[in-house]
Design a protein around this motif. Structure first.
Motif, PDB file in Angstrom:
ATOM      1  N   VAL A   1     -24.214  14.198  37.684  1.00 10.17           N
ATOM      2  CA  VAL A   1     -23.929  15.440  38.407  1.00 10.17           C
ATOM      3  C   VAL A   1     -25.251  16.096  38.770  1.00 10.17           C
ATOM      4  N   LEU A   2     -25.428  16.414  40.046  1.00 16.42           N
ATOM      5  CA  LEU A   2     -26.636  17.081  40.511  1.00 16.42           C
ATOM      6  C   LEU A   2     -26.270  18.283  41.371  1.00 16.42           C
ATOM      7  N   GLN A   3     -27.097  19.321  41.314  1.00 16.57           N
ATOM      8  CA  GLN A   3     -26.952  20.454  42.215  1.00 16.57           C
ATOM      9  C   GLN A   3     -27.887  20.267  43.404  1.00 16.57           C
ATOM     10  N   MET A   4     -27.449  20.735  44.574  1.00 20.05           N
ATOM     11  CA  MET A   4     -28.285  20.600  45.757  1.00 20.05           C
ATOM     12  C   MET A   4     -27.842  21.605  46.815  1.00 20.05           C
ATOM     13  N   SER A   5     -28.621  21.701  47.876  1.00 18.72           N
ATOM     14  CA  SER A   5     -28.245  22.447  49.078  1.00 18.72           C
ATOM     15  C   SER A   5     -28.413  21.510  50.264  1.00 18.72           C
ATOM     16  N   ALA A   6     -27.293  20.997  50.769  1.00 18.52           N
ATOM     17  CA  ALA A   6     -27.356  20.094  51.919  1.00 18.52           C
ATOM     18  C   ALA A   6     -27.902  20.812  53.141  1.00 18.52           C
ATOM     19  N   LYS A   7     -27.673  22.113  53.216  1.00 17.77           N
ATOM     20  CA  LYS A   7     -28.116  22.891  54.369  1.00 17.77           C
ATOM     21  C   LYS A   7     -29.635  22.959  54.430  1.00 17.77           C
ATOM     22  N   TYR A   8     -30.289  23.278  53.301  1.00 19.19           N
ATOM     23  CA  TYR A   8     -31.737  23.455  53.293  1.00 19.19           C
ATOM     24  C   TYR A   8     -32.492  22.254  52.724  1.00 19.19           C
ATOM     25  N   GLY A   9     -31.770  21.286  52.178  1.00 14.79           N
ATOM     26  CA  GLY A   9     -32.423  20.094  51.646  1.00 14.79           C
ATOM     27  C   GLY A   9     -32.926  20.235  50.226  1.00 14.79           C
ATOM     28  N   GLN A  10     -32.605  21.342  49.539  1.00 17.38           N
ATOM     29  CA  GLN A  10     -33.048  21.528  48.157  1.00 17.38           C
ATOM     30  C   GLN A  10     -32.367  20.484  47.261  1.00 17.38           C
ATOM     31  N   GLY A  11     -33.180  19.747  46.501  1.00 19.86           N
ATOM     32  CA  GLY A  11     -32.651  18.731  45.607  1.00 19.86           C
ATOM     33  C   GLY A  11     -32.300  17.433  46.293  1.00 19.86           C
ATOM     34  N   TYR A  12     -32.526  17.338  47.605  1.00 18.83           N
ATOM     35  CA  TYR A  12     -32.088  16.153  48.346  1.00 18.83           C
ATOM     36  C   TYR A  12     -32.873  14.909  47.938  1.00 18.83           C
ATOM     37  N   ALA A  13     -34.185  15.048  47.713  1.00 20.94           N
ATOM     38  CA  ALA A  13     -34.995  13.885  47.324  1.00 20.94           C
ATOM     39  C   ALA A  13     -34.485  13.288  46.020  1.00 20.94           C
ATOM     40  N   GLN A  14     -34.158  14.150  45.060  1.00 25.84           N
ATOM     41  CA  GLN A  14     -33.627  13.678  43.777  1.00 25.84           C
ATOM     42  C   GLN A  14     -32.272  12.998  43.975  1.00 25.84           C
ATOM     43  N   VAL A  15     -31.445  13.564  44.863  1.00 29.15           N
ATOM     44  CA  VAL A  15     -30.129  12.981  45.142  1.00 29.15           C
ATOM     45  C   VAL A  15     -30.278  11.590  45.732  1.00 29.15           C
ATOM     46  N   ARG A  16     -31.170  11.439  46.694  1.00 35.14           N
ATOM     47  CA  ARG A  16     -31.339  10.131  47.342  1.00 35.14           C
ATOM     48  C   ARG A  16     -31.850   9.091  46.354  1.00 35.14           C
ATOM     49  N   SER A  17     -32.762   9.496  45.478  1.00 36.94           N
ATOM     50  CA  SER A  17     -33.265   8.570  44.457  1.00 36.94           C
ATOM     51  C   SER A  17     -32.151   8.143  43.513  1.00 36.94           C
ATOM     52  N   LEU A  18     -31.295   9.099  43.131  1.00 38.50           N
ATOM     53  CA  LEU A  18     -30.190   8.772  42.223  1.00 38.50           C
ATOM     54  C   LEU A  18     -29.179   7.848  42.905  1.00 38.50           C
TER      55      LEU A  18
END
Length: 596
Positions: free
Chosen positions: A139-156
């Motif tokens: 489970v990860l938190q992110m903001s698809a709108k602003y890209g916050q946490g997106y790099a971590q999501v893509r790696s996961l």
């Protein structure tokens, strides 16, 4: 190739995440076990070639809407390496059930809690680790709108794809889902450990809703904002259109004509006056379409579109519809086809059928091109936006009348359940991506029809070869004259009649057809040529008929497929034709009687 399916509830930012992940280069594809196309994109994640499928937004795997059935059948018939679940962090207490259902059916999954940037504003506190323990998935938190946490999501995502060597099927979903009692207990324990809400003061959303959802002023504000949107489209789009039109004409003079100068007259004129002239006229409206969809992106992504459904629901209920029908009609401003396909979220067959009769009256982008051109040619810059807005109101009037007449035949008892997301302004990237995606779809979907239409009209306009082009002796002249007993009383002359006939294939052909028909005899600009041939009363009657008459062939095909009835599709065709003629007749004859 690895396969990922993106799943989530409506208004969770699923499409925003899909566009960010895939770069908005998606196309549609067919899938075993289902009868509709889904968005799909092929990308590389890590070292893996990956196919990403965007599934329809649903609330429950046990639901009864057609979109929920599509998702179930996809998961049962198409093995996946990973399910990416997108939920709204601020509404996790109402949405976590979908993640629990995915966990129960045993598919490899990753849960993304979107809109993490908004959660603190609403007093929401989420513990991703606790939720992960309960769900047995990352489970990860992110903001698809602003890209916050997106790099971590893509790696996961890349990590999970490497771990999942073989794709899995869901099996029989209804069998694999546990009992309601066990489900409720697990959901309660998860929310207690991983989700807390603290009281907060009035947010911007609650303050705006007091005004925009006001029982008296809410609807006038909505229609005022719609008028403002048309004003913006006209004010910004028209100069851009003129600039592009000048460039297209310059390219024709300096490149196309010299390049094709060696050809004999017939193929030379066919390629330049027919094919290039018709397509160039339509292409010149790309800036208008672009601006229009940027405005629509603001209306939709800001959360105001859901509120328009709420505002209109009480009124629509009296017509046998609900607020979702109104939203889909607004979505039809882009294209009627996806708007009609979006009706699958409705469980009531009667509500879907009645909405299918209503949506084709929406002022789609293809009609918008015709109307902007005609209003520019026949009306002043001060009056043109008002004329355009009046056609928008006519489209609502036609929809209301249709629903009122047919609601007894298609009664609906389904209640409206609607989420009102917080207000948020889309980013420039989101607006540009939406405008580009819709414009690309318009061009890809329309060019084949435009090419066929303008070439066919040019041939009708120039055959037989022994008569003067565009005269009464040509095929188009004979067709136009034959239709005068029907279209003459509503002010539509033989030339306009021919464009309308081919407009049944696709409304984009209407404008290209006019370019071909009127460019044959005179070298003056198309707008000034038409302005000399008809007056404003004829022009408005023509636009009114174009707005209401038979939907394009693709829309009719989708209505037939979604309703599973040829008889129903024919009902939509004949009703729209009759309504268009009656409305245009009343306007035209009334205006003439008043001395206009």
């Amino acid at each position: 190739m690895k396969q990922i399916a993106v799943l989530g509830m409506p208004n969770t930012g699923k499409s925003t995440f899909f566009n960010r992940l895939t770069g908005a280069n998606a196309s549609t594809g067919n899938w075993p076990g289902i009868t509709v196309d889904l968005l799909v994109a092929k990308i590389k994640i890590g070292q893996q070639d990956t196919q990403v499928v965007d599934l329809p937004g649903i609330y429950d795997l046990r639901g009864f809407s057609e979109d929920e059935e599509v998702v179930r059948r996809f998961l049962e018939h198409n093995p996946v390496h990973l399910i990416i679940i997108i939920l709204n962090s601020t509404q996790l207490d109402r949405q976590i059930s979908l993640a629990l259902q995915i966990e129960q059916i045993g598919l490899p999954a990753l849960l993304l809690l979107n809109m993490a940037d908004e959660a603190p504003k609403f007093g929401v506190h989420v513990d991703p680790e606790a939720i992960s323990r309960h769900l047995q998935m990352p489970v990860l938190q992110m903001s698809a709108k602003y890209g916050q946490g997106y790099a971590q999501v893509r790696s996961l995502i890349a990590e999970r794809l490497n771990l999942q060597s073989e794709p899995l099927l869901a099996g029989k979903i209804d069998v694999n889902l546990g009992s309601d009692t066990q489900f409720a207990a697990k959901m309660g324990a998860l929310l207690q450990d991983g989700f807390q809400v603290s009281p907060v003061r009035d947010t911007l959303t609650t303050k705006l809703d007091r005004v925009l959802l006001h029982p008296v002023f809410g609807l006038p504000i909505f229609f005022g904002l719609m008028y403002l949107m048309f004003q913006v489209v006209y004010t910004i789009g028209k100069p851009l259109q003129d600039w592009l039109n000048t460039g297209v004409e310059w390219f024709k003079t300096t490149a196309v004509e010299p390049l094709l100068g060696f050809l004999p007259p017939f193929p030379h004129d066919l390629l330049i006056d027919g094919l290039y002239g018709g397509m160039a006229t339509v292409a010149a409206f790309i800036p208008v379409i672009w601006i229009f969809f940027i405005c629509m992106a603001i209306v939709e992504d800001s959360g105001y579109l859901s509120r328009s459904a709420y505002l209109m629901d009480a009124f629509m209920e009296r017509l046998g519809l609900d607020g979702r029908s109104f939203v889909m009609s607004l979505m039809g401003f882009g294209c009627n086809v996806p708007a009609i396909m979006g009706l699958r979220v409705m469980r009531s067959p009667a509500l879907r059928l009645l909405s299918m009769l209503v949506i084709p009256f929406s002022l789609c982008s293809a009609r918008l091109n015709v109307f902007i051109f005609m209003t520019t040619a026949l009306f002043s810059t001060r009056v043109a936006p008002l004329v355009l807005f009046s056609l928008y109101l006519f489209s609502f009037g036609a929809a209301i009348l249709t629903a009122f007449i047919f609601k007894g035949k298609y009664p609906n008892q389904e209640p409206l359940i609607l989420e009102l997301p917080p207000y948020r302004f889309p980013t420039i990237r989101q607006m540009l991506l939406r405008a580009w995606s819709e414009t690309k779809h318009f061009l890809r979907f329309s060019w084949r029809f435009i090419i066929f239409g303008v070439v066919a009209i040019w041939l009708c306009n120039n055959l037989p070869a022994n008569v003067e082009p565009a005269s009464a002796g040509t095929i188009s002249g004979q067709i136009g004259q034959a239709l005068q007993p029907i279209l003459g009383p509503i002010g539509i002359n033989p030339k306009l009649s021919v464009a309308l006939i081919f407009g049944f294939i696709a409304k984009e052909i209407v404008l290209g057809g006019l370019a071909v028909i009127y460019a044959t005899k005179q070298d003056a600009g198309l707008a000034s040529t038409i302005a000399r041939d008809i007056d404003w009363v004829q022009a408005y009657s023509f636009m009114l008929f174009t707005l209401l008459y038979v939907p394009c062939l693709s829309t009719v095909a989708v209505i037939k497929a979604e309703s599973k009835s040829v008889k129903f599709a024919l009902l939509g065709v004949f009703w729209s034709l009759a309504l268009a003629w009656i409305a245009s007749f009343i306007f035209y004859q009334g205006a003439r009687a008043l001395g206009f």
